[in-house]
Each structure stands twice: as C-alpha cells, then as structure tokens.
Design an enzyme around this catalytic site. Structure first.
Site, PDB file in Angstrom:
ATOM      1  N   ASP B 318    -145.146  34.645  20.950  1.00  0.00           N
ATOM      2  CA  ASP B 318    -143.977  33.770  20.880  1.00  0.00           C
ATOM      3  C   ASP B 318    -144.125  32.705  19.794  1.00  0.00           C
ATOM      4  OD1 ASP B 318    -146.146  32.895  22.465  1.00  0.00           O
ATOM      5  OD2 ASP B 318    -144.928  31.248  23.229  1.00  0.00           O
ATOM      6  N   GLU B 319    -143.001  32.196  19.378  1.00  0.00           N
ATOM      7  CA  GLU B 319    -142.915  30.964  18.596  1.00  0.00           C
ATOM      8  C   GLU B 319    -143.782  30.959  17.330  1.00  0.00           C
ATOM      9  OE1 GLU B 319    -141.596  27.778  22.002  1.00  0.00           O
ATOM     10  OE2 GLU B 319    -143.736  28.006  21.656  1.00  0.00           O
ATOM     11  N   VAL B 320    -143.729  32.032  16.587  1.00  0.00           N
ATOM     12  CA  VAL B 320    -144.407  32.050  15.291  1.00  0.00           C
ATOM     13  C   VAL B 320    -143.474  31.401  14.258  1.00  0.00           C
ATOM     14  CG1 VAL B 320    -145.334  33.530  13.475  1.00  0.00           C
ATOM     15  CG2 VAL B 320    -145.671  34.139  15.891  1.00  0.00           C
TER      16      VAL B 320
END
Lengths: 678, 678
Positions: B318-320
C-alpha cells in the site's frame, strides 16, 4: 547519627499531615538516608533533557530513556528527547547523570546515589549505574505539580541501602504465573528499590521450568504450564535491566511430588506419583540414600546453574515430614550404617551432598532455616522463615542469613505488621560483626491462594513497606506516615501494568454480573480475606479452584476500614466532634448497603454465600450509629439498647465466605464508650 | 430462509427490551444461524462434567478443560472436574462433546456446530474440533442465573459462519505490542468466533521480528522492540489452540524505512536511513530494479515462510508514493527499457517478482488493494481498504478478496458504523459464484495512536460487532440490539485479562493524580477521541509521545453520551414525560461537573488543556436544561434565552485537547424543539 537525626526531624514535621504531604520528600518510599531541603523548584518542560556521562553502559542508557517516557506519560509534556544516547547532552539546564562504572549484580555492590535538584538543573551521581537507577526512581517519586506545571523540588539526597539483599520471592510452583506477571512485578520491585527476585520454580504442584537434560520433569510435572529456557533468560535479562538479581529455588528433598511423576525411582517410597492438587505439607520426598538422586540433581543443577548467572542457588529444604524415610527399611538401614540419628541428621547428610554439587557448579547455597544443621560449612546462606530467632542464631554461629519470617505477604496481614518487623531488632545481642552477616530479607509470595489475576493485589502495595524496612534506617518507623506514602506509591505502581487496584473492579464486575458494582465495593472495602492459614481450614481449595470470589477481591489493609478505625481511635482519644460526621457517614453507608447488595446477589449466585456478612455489616453499622447517638446525645446512656450489642458484635466477628469484617473492634469500642465502660 | 425468519422473529420479540434480555439467546454475539427455544433449564452444579468423544485431539481436551475453569471462575461452583481427558465421562447428565475429526487451520474449514441443551444434559456436536470450540463460547455466553443458581437455557442451536475469513489485523510495527497483548486479544477473538490474526510486523517505524538470516534488520530497525522467533512460535501455538490462523505481513515496497536502516543498498534512494518516528506516508521505498532487493526478500521470506505455517502471506503493497522511483535515473531507465509506464506498472513488476518468490516458498500472496494491477494471476488475495468497490471489482475480475474498508477501528468510529458495513452489500451485482470469492474481512488495528496500555480499548468491544457481521446472517442488523449485547460481551471479555474497561480507570487515576476520578470520568464518558485522521492534523505525535491523556482515556461509542442521545431521540419522537427525569439528571450532573473537574486539574497540569471542554460541557448542559425547561413548561417559548444558544453549541462542537463532546447534536435538537423549530 546525623542522617538519622535528619530523618527524624523530617518525620516529626509531617506526622500530623493530611493526604497531601507537607514536604515534597514525604512522598518517597523507601525514605532515603538523608534529605536536605533546598530552595525553589526545578521546572520540567517539553525540552527537558537527560545526558549520561562518566562510564555509562547499555543498561543506564535504556533506563534513562525509560525515565523520559515515564515522565512524559505522567505529565503529557510531549518531551522532545526520544532516547538518551552517548550523543545526548543536557544543555546545561537538564539532568546530568554521572556514573563511575557499570554495576555488578552481586550481593553488596555499591547502590548509593547522590541527587541534587536545583532550580537550574538536576545532577545525579552514582558509583555504579545500579545506584543511578535507584536515583531515577527517586526523581520519579519527587515529581510534583503546582499552578505553573510540573516540577521537582530543590533538595539534595544522599542515599544508600541499609541491607544488601532486598528481595521478593514469587512462587510459580503452586500456581503458574506467566512471564508478563513477573515482568510487571520486577518493574514494581525496581520502583521501590528492591534488588533480588527469588524464583520458586518447583513444588509438589508443579515443576515449572523447562529442562533439556530431563525434559520429562516439566513435561509430566507441570500440566503444560512451565517456563521455557528462553523465557527464563528473557526474565533474567529484564531483571538485569532493572538492576535486579534473579536466583532460582529448586525445593528438595521435600515439596517435590511433581518431580516424582516422571522420576519415581528417586523417591523414598515406590509411587506412582501424581501432581499434587491440594494445599498442605506432603510426604513425598527424594531418597537421600540413593545415588541416582544425586546423579539427577547433579545434571539438573549443572544445567540450571548455567542458565541462572546469579551466584546464589536456593535448594529449599523446608518441611520434610520424614514419614517416607521412616517407613523405608533401606533408608533406615542406611541411617544406622552411617550413624545418622534422625530425620534432621539425614537431611543434613542430603544437604552436604547437594552443597558439594552446587559448589562444583559455582553456586553458593541458600536454604530455608531447616538446612542449618550441625556441621554445615559457613558459606551457606540461611533463609529464616519460622521466626527471626533462627536468623539471629545463624548470625551468632557465623552464618550469613536473610529474613522472611514476618514478611509472609500471603498471610494477608496489614502492611504495618511487616513494616515493624526488623531484621536486626533492638536487643538482638549481635555484635557489629555478626550483624553484618544479616544480609537482608525477602517478602514471600506463596501462591496457594493467588492466580495471575490476583497476585499483584497480594504483593502490592504492602511489599513497598517491606522494601522500605530493608532499605531505610531502622528509625524510619512511623506507621501512619508509612500508610500515607503507601497510598501514593500504590497509585504510581499502576504505571507498570500492575493490577493490584484495577483487577479488583474487574473481578467485581464479573461477580456482580454487570457494571454496577457500588454495593459490592462497599462490602469488599471493609472485609479482608481470612488471615494466616485459616483459609485452608476446611480443605475447600484445589489448584484448579476458582479464585474469583469475595475473598479474592478483598485485600489486606482494607482501606475504608483502616480509615474508619483510625478515626474511631482519634475520636475516642480526643472526643473531637468534627469526626462524628465522617463516622456517621461511613456507618450510614454501611447500614443501607445490604438491600442494594442483596439485589445484586439476586442476579449473581456466586455472591450469595456473602449475604450473611452483608447483613452483619448492616447490623453492626446500625449498632455503631446507635452507639454514636448515645455518645453524642449525653444522658441517654441508661436507656435500654434497641438490640443486644454483644450478639451483634459476636455475629459480625464471624468469618463468612472466607472473609471477615474489619470494623467490628472499632464499633465495639464505640459501644463500650456509649455504655460508659471505656 | 427459515433460518433468517427464525432470527428476525427473535429480534423482533426483544427489540424493545431493557438491559436484561427477554430471550436467553439474546445475549449471544455473534448471533447463531438458527436458534430454537426449548423447555426448561439445565442446572449447573459442582459435579458438572464434560466428556469428549468421537475423534478428539489434544486441542479439544485443553479447550474443554479451559471451558471448565472459565465456568468455575464465573460461578464459583468449585467444580470437581479438574481436566477433561480421554478418561472423562459425562455421567449421563453432563456435557458431551462429539467431534468427528481434527480441524485444519485452513480457509474454508468446517466450523459448524450443533448445540442441544436439555434439562438433563448438554450435547455439542461438530464436524471438527474448531466448530466445537465455537460451541464452547456459545455455552459460556448462555450461562445464566436465577434464584436457584446457574443454568443454561434449554434450546438447540445450529450454527456456522457466513464468511470463512474473520480477522483482526494488529499493527506491531508503529507501536510494539508485547506477547501478552497478543495473547489476550487472541482470547478475545476466539470469544467472538474470529479465526485469523493478521500480524502486521514491519513498518517505517519498526522491523519487529527476529531474523536469523538478516539479524541486522531487527537489531537496527526496532530500537530493541521485536519478537523473537520463539515468541512468534509461542503466539502461533497459542492461536492454534484457540482455532485461530496467524499470518504475517511484511509490507513492501513502501512502509519499509526500518528495513533500510541496515540495508540502504536496496533502497531506491541512497540514504542513510533512520527509523521513522512520525506518522504519515513516507517516501523510502525498496528498489524494484535491483536484484539485491529480490535476493534479500527471497532469503528473508524463505525464513519467515517456514516460521509461519499458514498458507497465506501478506506483502502489504500500500501507499507507495513513487517519489524515490521518479527521482532515480537508473530506475527511470529501467522502466523505459522494460516498457513500464508509471509507478503502478513498476509496482506490478515488483509484485510479480515477489509473488514468484512466495509461490516458490509455498505461500499464497495477500496484498492491499494496490496490488491489483492488470496481468496479476488469479491466485492472489486482494485486501480492500480504500472502499468496498475494490472488493467487488476484484470479485468480478475473478480474484478472491477480503474487506477492511469500513472496519478501520483505529478511526474511532462507532460500532454501528462497522456493523452495518457488509462485505456483500445488497446491490453489489455479483453473481453467486463471484460472491463466493469474497472470503470475509478483517478489523484493522493500526497503531499510530495506541500503546499496550490503550490498544484493548480500541479493539474491544467494537470488534465484536465486526465479528458478528462476518459470522451472522446479513439480516441480523438491528443496531440497538447489537449495542445491548455488546455491553454484555464487553464485560465477559474482561475475563481474558483484556484491559478495555479497567485501564481507563487506571489511566484516569494517573491523570487525576489520585483515587478520586469521578469528575474526570464524567467528562471522559461524554467525549470521544478525534475521528478519522483528525488527530494527526497538527503533527503533534511521535512514536515516543505520551498516549496517556484525555483522548487516550476516551473511547469510541462513549457510553453515557450514547444512552443520552438515544433518550433524546425517544423523547423528541414520543414526548414521553418519563424520559425527562433521566435527561435532567444527566444534564445536571454535567452542568455541575466543571467545578469539581477544575479542582482536579489544579493538582494535575496534564488535565489543564481539557479545561475548555469541561467548561463547554457545563455550558451546553446548562443550555440543555434551559431547553428542557422550555419544552416541559409550555408557553415560555417566546421569552428570551438567558444565553445565545448558537454560540454555546458552536463552542461545544469545537475539538479541544484531541477530543470532542458527543452530546452536542442531541442538545441542539432539544434547543430546536424548545424554539419550536423542530
């Protein structure tokens, strides 16, 4: 003498104080050797910083960082310093810690510290980091607040312990206690400057430690409830971090039923054996005439000696009934052959063999006082439990000794009882040299009647009073001042996750089967569990019994009762009319509690056995009110009582559901005064 | 349909009930598939016995023994049976458990059970012991009491879960959480029939698991706060004993700052890196174009795949932010060379490589919804967190999926919000076959703002509502009935050592610096912590910040506020005059609280930032009382208000000290009614 004088002055100046201490150091426990007041206050702010200089080690950095977090958790200042590291600087106005060298966790290590708090900075100096750790706890206890925020009072403290051995024994044998229970209690010990955990690991009811050499010992002897060796190492490392030694007890030759489940061949009677599930003193005993016994002990103790780095090793040695030995012809023949006259002599023979094993594995032997038999070498440590006479006798014979007699916290006596129990009482007649042999003492938490859920409420806060006895001067003995400080410490101890306060509410919610526990709390706060060994009288309990009922919620030193009793004493002594309202308020609350309690018991059968004592509380409180009326409205003394006081008092004294009311004597005295008798 | 009908009938019959349930099964949570009432009561006595037949395994015997102890702890019956063993017999009138085979901790295993309680005995039948374990929890929830003692109501229950995957994610990365925290929460999960712990082990703020292959990862990435592999095995074994799968998450390629402290060479930017101590989404990312990255992941995941026996393995994903990738010319060149268009494409490339590694080590890959990129094979599991649309989309595309969107318990929303969030909402448009791909869901306990001290109060009792959503029929959706049962479950969960209730009092004692916490509790019970991500708005918090203040004592679903708000609604709907006294009593208590609260804040600077909201409570309660007066004393509507309602309401709505009052809307409605507006 100057030290003692300083302390006496301090105490005198605060003896009559209310809950809020007059002197900021009147919140310290244990009381330091010497405190000198300063001028002003050191203000704690968001940028408070801690630095360590001298010769710091990893332990002091971690504990200094923990100090920051504990200060922050209490104050909510959002301190900017995350960790204390070698790079940390106190920036002139922070706290500077100077340690000369790394402390060794050995008996007699230097634990002194000097703390100087001035308005512009805090200096903590100690020979070893162990002393500095004690200083951290003092700083945390000194944390105060005023209109401007949080501060430390300016003062200087020179402090060092009176005794080198300040211990808590935890019995993991009778009830297994998970690692987190041990850790939070190690935190509590550190908070009151105790420095040794005596870990009672084997009992009739359980062999609680993994052996890789004889795995059948824990596998068959523990119902699956044992510590792995990694857990043991974890506990030891955790204690080390707190400056606390950990040494094990393997209780032999008695108290060893759980060993014999897998190794009946070393028992003094054939077996088979099962894990014991009752409480008491049992006959199964190792065979001291069998070489297999020593072979097993040798290999097992070699393994355990390597696991526990401490110099000391406790072999128990208590309560050998001797019945199996007397009934075994081979053992009797052995005794005759070796000129051993009795059980004591045979146990002495056993102990000498065990001592030889332990010495070979680099350990110093500790044992309960029964091990003191003629001819034992002088390098053993005698652990006195039946009476302090054995301690004095041991010292007179040149043995080092530690005291637990008088520190049996499982017996549910008040903190004052333990507090006034000095390892070196006046009149002991010991020379200064002999007195040096008295190393200190240990509170003993035997676990027949405790579980992981209740143990903290048995250890704390009373053990803090024992910690003070072992740390502070013998002249620090004001019981009222001790109780006042104990209330403060009890609250602070909660930050370690200790459950001595909070689990009581939880257990009451379960008992009351709901959120409304008011009436149950009112009752629970004026009763105490049966003391000494009375709770065992009817053989009701087994290791798997429920310890979730009223006697388990109740604690020693029931607070409401303690305050009421003190007020009654003050009232009877002074006649102070101001006290009457408080007494009346308590008594009215108790008188009206029974109805509400009964309603809770309706939905909660587990509470029903307590109904008679709830009713007795109603009756005795009513009697107390009548007595108060008679005392305060003079002239009524001659009219007839509406009840028969003697009967009510007698009923209220009766134990019910394993608890007893703690306000009966005080009310009886009110009745006596009302009747013109006292 | 018969099932659903039965349940609807049950709920309808109890919807208006008070705290005490009308039907004994109205205390069950999650609600079973089908309950049929029986006649009479099964009496529990001291000689109650449990026996297991069929094909029992070690797990069922231990859990059956634990059932006995839990029953005994609640009832105080002093049950004579110490353990359930192969030798145990139920003696005709006890409880007989029949299991056909040992359950496998695999997704989709049979967890059904059938429980028949009759006055003369209890029968529990299950295909697997896992089903029987669920039956034990149902029995414990059914425990009831009347004038004759404890009993189980006669009934028969057929029960099985709606979803196979009923999980709780615990984030040990942001705040480390000791093993005992995990264990007590596993107990809580088992109590509400959840069956999977998703263990989030690595984060920007910490690499929390011992690696023997790359020990520098935990040594340099955890500040010393990590789980040893023995501890991990211990947690897995403990969960297994409760019928709960444990699978790990190693979050890559983002959320991995802590990895890069010791391995900057696999980062997408040069470094050096330090452990992150703030909260948020950060740029440090693994380099997906570097073979060293995959070499490390391969060896590490091989080690971890062996440590965790579960089939599944979560890789985060997630959330790269992609910023490091965009700024790195070599990575840009790689993308050009391989025809990768954007960050998403590069992450898909990374995920395919990781999938290949995990497949080789025998694991099925789970990842947050970002991993769903074109071309990913169908045997991955999509974990939806941003919205249930991704769940539906995944199922439509043939992917299996689990839902966490709507189950973010860290956001401090009410239980009702989570409860009504169905993984398969009406109108999803999925075919029956596609719906089968929705495996279930997980409550997610992200730990920015929780510590070991507060985490239980964030997980419980709300997670029980999610557990019901995942176990019970979609038609079980009566919010009032859910809350009523939730109160009961909240109390029962305490027996596992869970601190969701008791730590609040402890924290308040610390905050109030004393035993008297009444006024603080009054305030704390009508405020809630800021919701969603508002608490982060001012960047106040670090990983070492104090989480010991008012927002940490406050909980979602503030109980006093919830009850008040419901009463206001009822009052405004019904005009029922009986409700006025209760409303007035609450409002008067709140109005008079500020003075007492201020006195506590005097000795407790940590509370002073809450003074404005305490004052706002005083003001809004005064306003509420005036509104009530106007409503109840008709005709006064036209006189001038003594205050300006709008201003008071606006002030009371304002967040203060990271909390907000929860009674403002209700009082605003009273004001509106008083003013004749609504």
């Amino acid at each position: 003498m100057t030290r003692i004088l300083a302390i006496l002055l301090l105490i005198a100046s605060t003896a009559g104080a209310a809950a809020e201490p007059v002197n900021p150091w009147d919140r310290l426990m244990p009381m330091p050797s010497r405190v000198e007041p300063g001028e002003g206050r050191y203000r704690l702010g968001r940028d408070f910083r801690v630095a360590v200089t001298g010769k710091p080690d990893a332990r002091i950095y971690r504990e200094a960082s923990r100090l920051l977090r504990r200060l922050d958790d209490r104050t909510g200042l959002f301190l900017t310093q995350a960790f204390v590291t070698p790079d940390s600087e106190a920036d002139g106005d922070g706290m500077t810690v100077v340690v000369e060298r790394q402390g060794q966790l050995q008996v007699g290590e230097d634990e002194s510290y000097r703390l100087v708090i001035e308005p512009d900075g805090v200096q903590l100096r100690a020979t070893t980091d162990l002393g500095a750790l004690h200083g951290f706890e003092t700083v945390l206890q000194l944390l105060s607040a005023d209109a401007d925020g949080y501060y430390l009072p300016a003062l200087s403290i020179d402090d060092a312990p009176r005794f080198a051995w300040r211990g808590l024994m935890i019995d993991s044998g009778r009830h297994f206690l998970p690692v987190d229970v041990l850790k939070r209690n190690l935190d509590g010990m550190a908070a009151v400057k105790m420095n040794v955990l005596h870990w009672h690991l084997t009992e009739d009811q359980g062999f609680r430690i993994e052996s890789k050499v004889y795995p059948e010992l824990h596998q068959q002897g523990s119902d699956g409830f044992f510590y792995t060796q990694e857990q043991v190492r974890d506990v030891i490392a955790y204690a080390d971090q707190r400056g606390i030694r950990v040494y094990p007890e393997f209780d032999v030759p008695g108290h060893a039923t759980s060993w014999l489940v897998s190794h009946p061949e070393i028992a003094a009677a054939p077996g088979p054996y099962e894990i014991e599930r009752s409480w008491g003193i049992f006959d199964p005993t190792l065979d001291p005439t069998n070489e297999a016994t020593y072979a097993l002990l040798d290999r097992l103790f070699a393994e355990m000696a390597a696991l526990f780095p401490d110099d000391y090793f406790h072999i128990g040695g208590d309560e050998v009934t001797g019945k199996q030995w007397a009934a075994n012809p081979a053992i009797q023949a052995f005794m005759k052959q070796h000129g051993i006259e009795d059980t004591h002599g045979l146990q002495a023979h056993f102990n000498r063999r065990v001592l030889e094993i332990l010495t070979r594995h680099g350990k110093k032997m500790v044992g309960w006082e029964e091990i003191l038999q003629p001819g034992m070498p002088k390098d053993i440590v005698i652990h006195s439990w039946r009476g302090s006479e054995s301690l004095v006798a041991a010292a007179r014979d040149g043995y080092r000794s530690i005291l637990s007699s008088g520190y049996y916290i499982d017996l549910m006596r008040p903190a004052s009882h333990h507090y006034l129990n000095d390892p070196l009482p006046e009149g002991s007649g010991l020379t200064a040299e002999q007195a040096q042999l008295v190393l200190g003492g240990e509170a003993t938490m035997w676990s027949e009647h405790v579980t992981a859920e209740t143990i903290d409420s048995r250890i704390w806060p009373r053990t803090a009073a024992i910690a003070e006895r072992l740390w502070s001067s013998a002249e620090v003995d004001d019981v009222l001042a001790m109780y006042r400080r104990l209330d403060t410490i009890a609250l602070q101890l909660e930050e370690h996750g200790l459950t001595h306060i909070k689990n009581r509410s939880m257990m009451m919610r379960r008992l009351a089967n709901g959120f409304d526990i008011g009436p149950l709390r009112t009752l629970a706060d004026v009763v105490e569990p049966l003391k000494i060994y009375q709770r065992n009288a009817d053989d009701r309990y087994r290791s798997h019994s429920p310890y979730t009922l009223l006697p388990d919620v109740a604690v020693a030193d029931a607070r409401d009762a303690r305050i009421f009793n003190r007020r009654v004493t003050e009232f009877l002594e002074s006649g102070d009319a101001d006290l009457v309202a408080a007494l009346r308020s308590d008594l009215e609350r108790w008188r009206s509690n029974h109805e509400a309690f009964s309603r809770i018991a309706e939905r909660s059968p587990a509470l029903r056995e307590a109904l008679p004592i709830s009713e007795a509380l109603h009756e005795i409180a009513s009697l107390g009110l009548e007595a108060l009326d008679r005392i305060t409205a003079e002239g009524d003394e001659t009219s007839a009582w509406s009840v028969t006081p003697g009967e009510i008092i007698e009923t209220a004294r009766r134990p019910v559901a394993k608890v007893e009311l703690q306000i009966v004597d005080a009310i009886a005295r009110l009745v006596g005064r009302a009747a013109g008798i006292i």
